[in-house]
Design an enzyme around this catalytic site. Sequence first.
Site, PDB file in Angstrom:
ATOM      1  CD  GLU A  25      -2.957  -1.354   2.088  1.00 52.48           C
ATOM      2  OE1 GLU A  25      -2.744  -0.623   3.321  1.00 52.48           O
ATOM      3  OE2 GLU A  25      -4.081  -1.606   1.984  1.00 52.48           O
ATOM      4  CD  GLU A  55      -9.661  -0.989   8.133  1.00 52.91           C
ATOM      5  OE1 GLU A  55      -8.767  -1.580   8.729  1.00 52.91           O
ATOM      6  OE2 GLU A  55      -9.680  -0.515   7.053  1.00 52.91           O
ATOM      7  CG  ASP A 109      -7.538  -5.319   5.361  1.00 55.07           C
ATOM      8  OD1 ASP A 109      -6.957  -5.596   6.284  1.00 55.07           O
ATOM      9  OD2 ASP A 109      -7.365  -4.342   4.532  1.00 55.07           O
TER      10      ASP A 109
HETATM   11  C1  GCV Z   1      -2.391   0.646   8.232  1.00 54.40           C
HETATM   12  C2  GCV Z   1      -6.037  -1.776   5.519  1.00 54.40           C
HETATM   13  C3  GCV Z   1      -6.406  -0.719   6.180  1.00 54.40           C
HETATM   14  C4  GCV Z   1      -5.187   0.259   6.327  1.00 54.40           C
HETATM   15  C5  GCV Z   1      -4.110  -0.349   7.155  1.00 54.40           C
HETATM   16  C6  GCV Z   1      -3.511  -1.708   6.413  1.00 54.40           C
HETATM   17  C7  GCV Z   1      -2.751  -2.404   6.882  1.00 54.40           C
HETATM   18  O1  GCV Z   1      -5.786  -1.804   4.307  1.00 54.40           O
HETATM   19  O2  GCV Z   1      -7.586  -0.187   5.679  1.00 54.40           O
HETATM   20  O3  GCV Z   1      -5.758   1.443   6.943  1.00 54.40           O
HETATM   21  O4  GCV Z   1      -3.064   0.471   7.146  1.00 54.40           O
HETATM   22  O5  GCV Z   1      -4.880  -2.565   6.243  1.00 54.40           O
HETATM   23  O6  GCV Z   1      -2.880  -3.276   7.623  1.00 54.40           O
HETATM   24  O7  GCV Z   1      -1.375  -2.188   6.748  1.00 54.40           O
END
Ligand code: GCV
Length: 715
Positions: free
Chosen positions: A324, A431, A403
């Site tokens: 990411e 989340e 996720d």
């Molecule tokens: C910290 C998901 C979340 C991101 C997070 C990522 C991760 O994609 O939406 O906010 O980033 O996981 O675990 O690194």
Amino acid sequence: MPVIPPDVAPDVHPAWLPPEAFRAVGSRHTLVSGDGPLVDTVFGEVERACAGHGGAVRRATDEPDARPADLVLALTPALPAADRRPDDVREPIAASDTDPDAVPAAQVDLDAVRAAHVDLAGAALGAEGFALTRHGQVTVVLADAPAGLLYGLFQVVRLGEAAFGPECPVRVHRPALGRRMLDHWDNVDPHPVMGQVERGYAGGSIFWRDGRPRRDRARARAYARLLAACGVNAVAVNNVNVHATEARLLTDRLDDVAEIADELRPYAIRVHLSVTFAAPVVLDGLPTADPLDDAVRTWWAEATRRVYARIPDFGGYLVKADSEGQPGPFSYGRDHADGANLLAEALAPYGGVVHWRAFVYNHRQDWRDRSTDRARAAFDHFAPLDGRFRDNVILQVKHGPMDFQAREPVSPVIAAMPGTRLAVEFQVTQEYTGQQRHVCYLAPWWSEVLRYRPWGDGGRSVADVAADGGDLVAVSNVGDDRFWTGHPLAQANLYAFGRLAWEPGLTPEAVLDEWIDLTFDPARSTGPALLRRTLHEVMDDSWRTYERYTAPLGVGFMVRPGHHYGPDVDGYEYTPWGTYHFADRDGLGVDRTRATGTGFTGQYPPPWSQVYESLDECPDELLLFFHHVPYDHVLHSGKTVIQHIYDSHFDGVREVEETVGRWQRLAGLIDPDVHARVTERLTEQLRCAREWRDQVNAYFHRKSGTPDAHHRPLH
Ligand code: GCV
């Protein structure tokens, strides 16, 4: 010097350590034997409890008491030699033999300690373990090391009056997992999109605010205390997405990290730091961060030397690389073993570890390309590297392949790397499970994952694999909100994470009972049975309720892109993120079979590779994760997929309506502030659940053209 337990602002909720939780300990006479900072913490805790509840505490080195102790907390190395040789009965404990009047009382203490020793039969308790027994009228906690004494004290607190009941034989408690860690996704500088805490739903960070450390020492210390009381012993203090300011915590802002470490240390919690793989470039202008470059290795060795000079008990680094947008070894044509080993080499001389995340996937996928499967990514990247990581690399694997959805299969990586230390990562912050506006007790979900046996019945469990690697990790749900977690009932998730990491075999119901007893003191309420029953009714099945009114049968997502709250069935369907449901007029789900799909099922060992491949054998709750099926496909439950979607969404909302009603029964039985905050959150949960129900049902009604067998409104 006793360590004085922290005094937080009076409006901050005490969570599971209200003063009443210490009544049983604090109203008795306690003897503490041993030295060192953590023993001072133990002494300070008992002293504070006694000040509130009328008991007394003394050290073994103090003048002896005329009456025997009710509770002895003793470090085994601190005991007189006689106590370590059960066959020798001449020596009384400590200095009491100088005062003949005191001998009987001290002798009682001594006998109890000695009996505990005899029962232990030489068993080593380890760095964090303790033994607990009740001998005659004395409860004894023995530990080989100070951390064990601290955990033993909190076990006595948890037991309350039950710790002072009839005699009971010695029971040894040792944590199943050596490191029980929380990752904070806290930013030092507020991020323009993600704010102070990425995916945080409980206000700001307790560590950082607007680019600076908060220096709310009492709050940080109180947090450490709560964590120690549920068994957590490590905290990463900044987000795995490491931005410009956060990168500097490793070097010129190391003092900020050291300050936090100072507050957490009295409760046996070690600090870890998220670092950027590009640190040598972004912090010191090196031309490369290539893990095989000698200058880069020297840079990390030197940076790490300085970290340990400042924080001698520093835990290690946490790294999100090539994920990411975070930099990583791929930029230099190297793999993740090269990358992780670079940092591990720097940490090794000091006993530090690197947590290297396996959350690596292509987030710029073409949604038209149905052969690329995000679920496959972690295994494809990491399984071929098995055996190449240094001993102090811990590969941190999200528990599911996608996720942190409300339902996913267990990640196949957990079964694929016998030559690598693995940590399993959970997400306490909600989340994808209601963002601490919805009540969603996650312990049943985690317990299911921990008990899952990747090699089938009789094989090892996920908890066993994590125990071998040594770590269970979770993303924290804590912020500066006065209830710590926004939703007061979300405190139970934090508590449960720590307890399951200590003892994965605990049942979620038992953990909830512990949390209820500590937090709400039901024994003193006017309706103890109603209080306990209602909390169980509201929480026990709340994760499954959440699952019922959100994305069906394991297909996942369907959330609003970006903030991830509330329904948006097609929100991610035509995006690069790799999270699709592929619904059309005929059916839905992702074909991940070997026969006709992405082949993901082949990443599992038998029997699961076959179970998930087979439409007949695949468990209903994961059907759409593994298969694309027509709407009239009949589940094991006997319902068609489309009817299941309708029914589960109506059921889920009905359950939330029932929860709202049940919660009203607690008015007057619990703290009105807690009651009001939960009531407010339930109003939003019900609104949102109805929105989920109506959007999901309307969407699939329109796609499939199939009416509801029960003729309910589908909009
Ligand atoms: C910290 C998901 C979340 C991101 C997070 C990522 C991760 O994609 O939406 O906010 O980033 O996981 O675990 O690194």
